[in-house]
Design a protein around this motif. Sequence first.
Motif, PDB file in Angstrom:
ATOM      1  N   ASN A   9       0.833  -1.198   0.000  1.00  0.00           N
ATOM      2  CA  ASN A   9       0.000   0.000   0.000  1.00  0.00           C
ATOM      3  C   ASN A   9       0.870   1.252   0.000  1.00  0.00           C
ATOM      4  O   ASN A   9       1.859   1.330   0.734  1.00  0.00           O
ATOM      5  N   ILE A  10       0.486   2.229  -0.817  1.00  0.00           N
ATOM      6  CA  ILE A  10       1.242   3.484  -0.910  1.00  0.00           C
ATOM      7  C   ILE A  10       0.787   4.409   0.216  1.00  0.00           C
ATOM      8  O   ILE A  10      -0.409   4.629   0.416  1.00  0.00           O
ATOM      9  N   LEU A  11       1.746   4.992   0.944  1.00  0.00           N
ATOM     10  CA  LEU A  11       1.430   5.868   2.072  1.00  0.00           C
ATOM     11  C   LEU A  11       1.670   7.339   1.774  1.00  0.00           C
ATOM     12  O   LEU A  11       0.938   8.200   2.268  1.00  0.00           O
ATOM     13  N   SER A  12       2.694   7.668   0.993  1.00  0.00           N
ATOM     14  CA  SER A  12       2.965   9.072   0.685  1.00  0.00           C
ATOM     15  C   SER A  12       3.701   9.171  -0.633  1.00  0.00           C
ATOM     16  O   SER A  12       4.444   8.264  -1.022  1.00  0.00           O
ATOM     17  N   VAL A  13       3.482  10.287  -1.339  1.00  0.00           N
ATOM     18  CA  VAL A  13       4.189  10.583  -2.586  1.00  0.00           C
ATOM     19  C   VAL A  13       4.586  12.053  -2.568  1.00  0.00           C
ATOM     20  O   VAL A  13       3.878  12.902  -2.027  1.00  0.00           O
ATOM     21  N   GLN A  14       5.730  12.329  -3.174  1.00  0.00           N
ATOM     22  CA  GLN A  14       6.217  13.701  -3.254  1.00  0.00           C
ATOM     23  C   GLN A  14       7.268  13.782  -4.341  1.00  0.00           C
ATOM     24  O   GLN A  14       8.048  12.842  -4.527  1.00  0.00           O
ATOM     25  N   VAL A  15       7.286  14.885  -5.074  1.00  0.00           N
ATOM     26  CA  VAL A  15       8.350  15.150  -6.039  1.00  0.00           C
ATOM     27  C   VAL A  15       9.111  16.377  -5.551  1.00  0.00           C
ATOM     28  O   VAL A  15       8.512  17.412  -5.236  1.00  0.00           O
ATOM     29  N   ALA A  16      10.439  16.258  -5.479  1.00  0.00           N
ATOM     30  CA  ALA A  16      11.267  17.370  -5.013  1.00  0.00           C
ATOM     31  C   ALA A  16      12.636  17.267  -5.660  1.00  0.00           C
ATOM     32  O   ALA A  16      13.123  16.158  -5.927  1.00  0.00           O
ATOM     33  N   PRO A  17      13.288  18.411  -5.924  1.00  0.00           N
ATOM     34  CA  PRO A  17      14.665  18.362  -6.430  1.00  0.00           C
ATOM     35  C   PRO A  17      15.584  17.735  -5.380  1.00  0.00           C
ATOM     36  O   PRO A  17      15.533  18.096  -4.206  1.00  0.00           O
ATOM     37  N   ALA A  18      16.403  16.780  -5.794  1.00  0.00           N
ATOM     38  CA  ALA A  18      17.278  16.081  -4.858  1.00  0.00           C
ATOM     39  C   ALA A  18      18.584  15.710  -5.545  1.00  0.00           C
ATOM     40  O   ALA A  18      18.617  15.437  -6.745  1.00  0.00           O
ATOM     41  N   MET A  19      19.646  15.686  -4.774  1.00  0.00           N
ATOM     42  CA  MET A  19      20.957  15.313  -5.285  1.00  0.00           C
ATOM     43  C   MET A  19      21.004  13.804  -5.505  1.00  0.00           C
ATOM     44  O   MET A  19      20.860  13.020  -4.570  1.00  0.00           O
ATOM     45  N   THR A  20      21.170  13.418  -6.745  1.00  0.00           N
ATOM     46  CA  THR A  20      21.288  12.007  -7.095  1.00  0.00           C
ATOM     47  C   THR A  20      22.570  11.842  -7.897  1.00  0.00           C
ATOM     48  O   THR A  20      22.667  12.308  -9.033  1.00  0.00           O
ATOM     49  N   GLY A  21      23.551  11.210  -7.286  1.00  0.00           N
ATOM     50  CA  GLY A  21      24.858  11.138  -7.927  1.00  0.00           C
ATOM     51  C   GLY A  21      25.541  12.486  -7.895  1.00  0.00           C
ATOM     52  O   GLY A  21      25.738  13.078  -6.834  1.00  0.00           O
ATOM     53  N   ASP A  22      25.879  12.996  -9.063  1.00  0.00           N
ATOM     54  CA  ASP A  22      26.550  14.293  -9.143  1.00  0.00           C
ATOM     55  C   ASP A  22      25.631  15.414  -9.620  1.00  0.00           C
ATOM     56  O   ASP A  22      26.092  16.531  -9.867  1.00  0.00           O
ATOM     57  N   ALA A  23      24.346  15.123  -9.767  1.00  0.00           N
ATOM     58  CA  ALA A  23      23.420  16.121 -10.318  1.00  0.00           C
ATOM     59  C   ALA A  23      22.157  16.191  -9.469  1.00  0.00           C
ATOM     60  O   ALA A  23      21.785  15.237  -8.781  1.00  0.00           O
ATOM     61  N   ILE A  24      21.509  17.354  -9.536  1.00  0.00           N
ATOM     62  CA  ILE A  24      20.219  17.533  -8.868  1.00  0.00           C
ATOM     63  C   ILE A  24      19.116  17.228  -9.871  1.00  0.00           C
ATOM     64  O   ILE A  24      19.055  17.835 -10.942  1.00  0.00           O
ATOM     65  N   LYS A  25      18.269  16.262  -9.537  1.00  0.00           N
ATOM     66  CA  LYS A  25      17.194  15.838 -10.418  1.00  0.00           C
ATOM     67  C   LYS A  25      15.868  15.876  -9.662  1.00  0.00           C
ATOM     68  O   LYS A  25      15.847  15.775  -8.435  1.00  0.00           O
ATOM     69  N   PRO A  26      14.742  16.032 -10.372  1.00  0.00           N
ATOM     70  CA  PRO A  26      13.446  15.905  -9.703  1.00  0.00           C
ATOM     71  C   PRO A  26      13.207  14.454  -9.319  1.00  0.00           C
ATOM     72  O   PRO A  26      13.100  13.572 -10.184  1.00  0.00           O
ATOM     73  N   ALA A  27      13.151  14.180  -8.033  1.00  0.00           N
ATOM     74  CA  ALA A  27      13.008  12.815  -7.528  1.00  0.00           C
ATOM     75  C   ALA A  27      11.585  12.597  -7.019  1.00  0.00           C
ATOM     76  O   ALA A  27      11.047  13.422  -6.270  1.00  0.00           O
ATOM     77  N   LEU A  28      10.988  11.493  -7.425  1.00  0.00           N
ATOM     78  CA  LEU A  28       9.684  11.072  -6.928  1.00  0.00           C
ATOM     79  C   LEU A  28       9.917  10.161  -5.728  1.00  0.00           C
ATOM     80  O   LEU A  28      10.435   9.050  -5.873  1.00  0.00           O
TER      81      LEU A  28
END
Length: 381
Positions: A9-28
């Motif tokens: 069951n899904i409890l929460s969802v959010q999209v936010a800019p986040a550091m992934t590796g060496d770049a900032i990407k919109p992370a779900l």
Amino acid sequence: MLSLPASANILSVQVAPAMTGDAIKPALLVTTADRRLHALDATTRDLLTSLPSLHDSPILSTAVFRDRYLLSASMSGQLIVSDLQGLIMEKRRDHSKYVIKIAVFNEDDGDALIATAGWDMKVIVYRPLISGGKFMLGVPIASIILQTKPEAMLFLKHPKANKPVLLLSRTDSNHLHFYAMPAESEDCRMLGRQNLAPHSNAWVAFTPSALAISPKDPLLLAVGTSSVPHMKLLLVRLLVPPYDQVASENHTASLPLRQSLLDDRNPGAETQASQARRELAIADREAAAIQIHCNTMAPQTAYSTPDVAWRPGGSGIWVNGDDGAVRGVQATTGKVVSTLQGHEEGTKVRCLWAGEVDGQEMLVSGGFDQRLILWTADDTP
């Protein structure tokens, strides 16, 4: 429909800019009832990471602080600071149970605040420190003891004082509560409250269970209520009290009442008639601030968790429901103009997020049918 490494069951969802590796990407960011936290690239839909044991209980709320630090809070009352790879930087357990919401106030050139709301009837406020690339949450700088459980919470900026204000709703109260944040280690000061049912004769007409500020107007609030059998949606103009004001929780006048105009014992005090006129004027102002009060026809029960999300242009609001549908409500009329059917019929849509990713409008919904659905502008009228 997006796929996850495990079904739950899904409890929460959010999209936010986040550091992934060496770049900032919109992370779900997605949390599920099996205690996992998943992060997907919101642009490509690829899985970035899946953390199975970050917490000892299911995660109810997440937030990203300054693109780098992941805040997550769980049913056990624990708050964890980590990165998207699962490296834990700090753990705190200042709540005894169910941290249902994390709110962040973050200014690049100013103060930063983090608040958590728990079912132990407390709101706890932190002032994080970042030094030498290290994040330190530290001990709480303040706490708010509530009479009932908190329902929804967010930070806004005071329109005149330009300082952070915490907006809070709680169970069995028709009101929005405004709190000023402390400068040092002291109690949060209650500025006042705004009644969302000012002319109702009922003790509690509903509970404001979900709050979302318009992306185009910082003083326009969408409120999803606990009303049964269907969710009511309110669009409310916020009446933010003066920043130097101090209000009490019971919101009653402190001056003694004069029994009549001939009573000279308290010449500066109000009469019952003048107090009634003042309270009626306040109620009329609060009623005028409610721009839309509509029935969304989204079914729910006393055990539902209402959620609302603005379209990025501010033209409408998405609401969840317990029938597997997501409904779109027009902001100017309050009419339901769209119904999205993607979840299993008769199942709870637990959480929503709406916004823009790389210039494209998106809506994300998660439900108790274990489905995570990403809708784009091509799917939504």
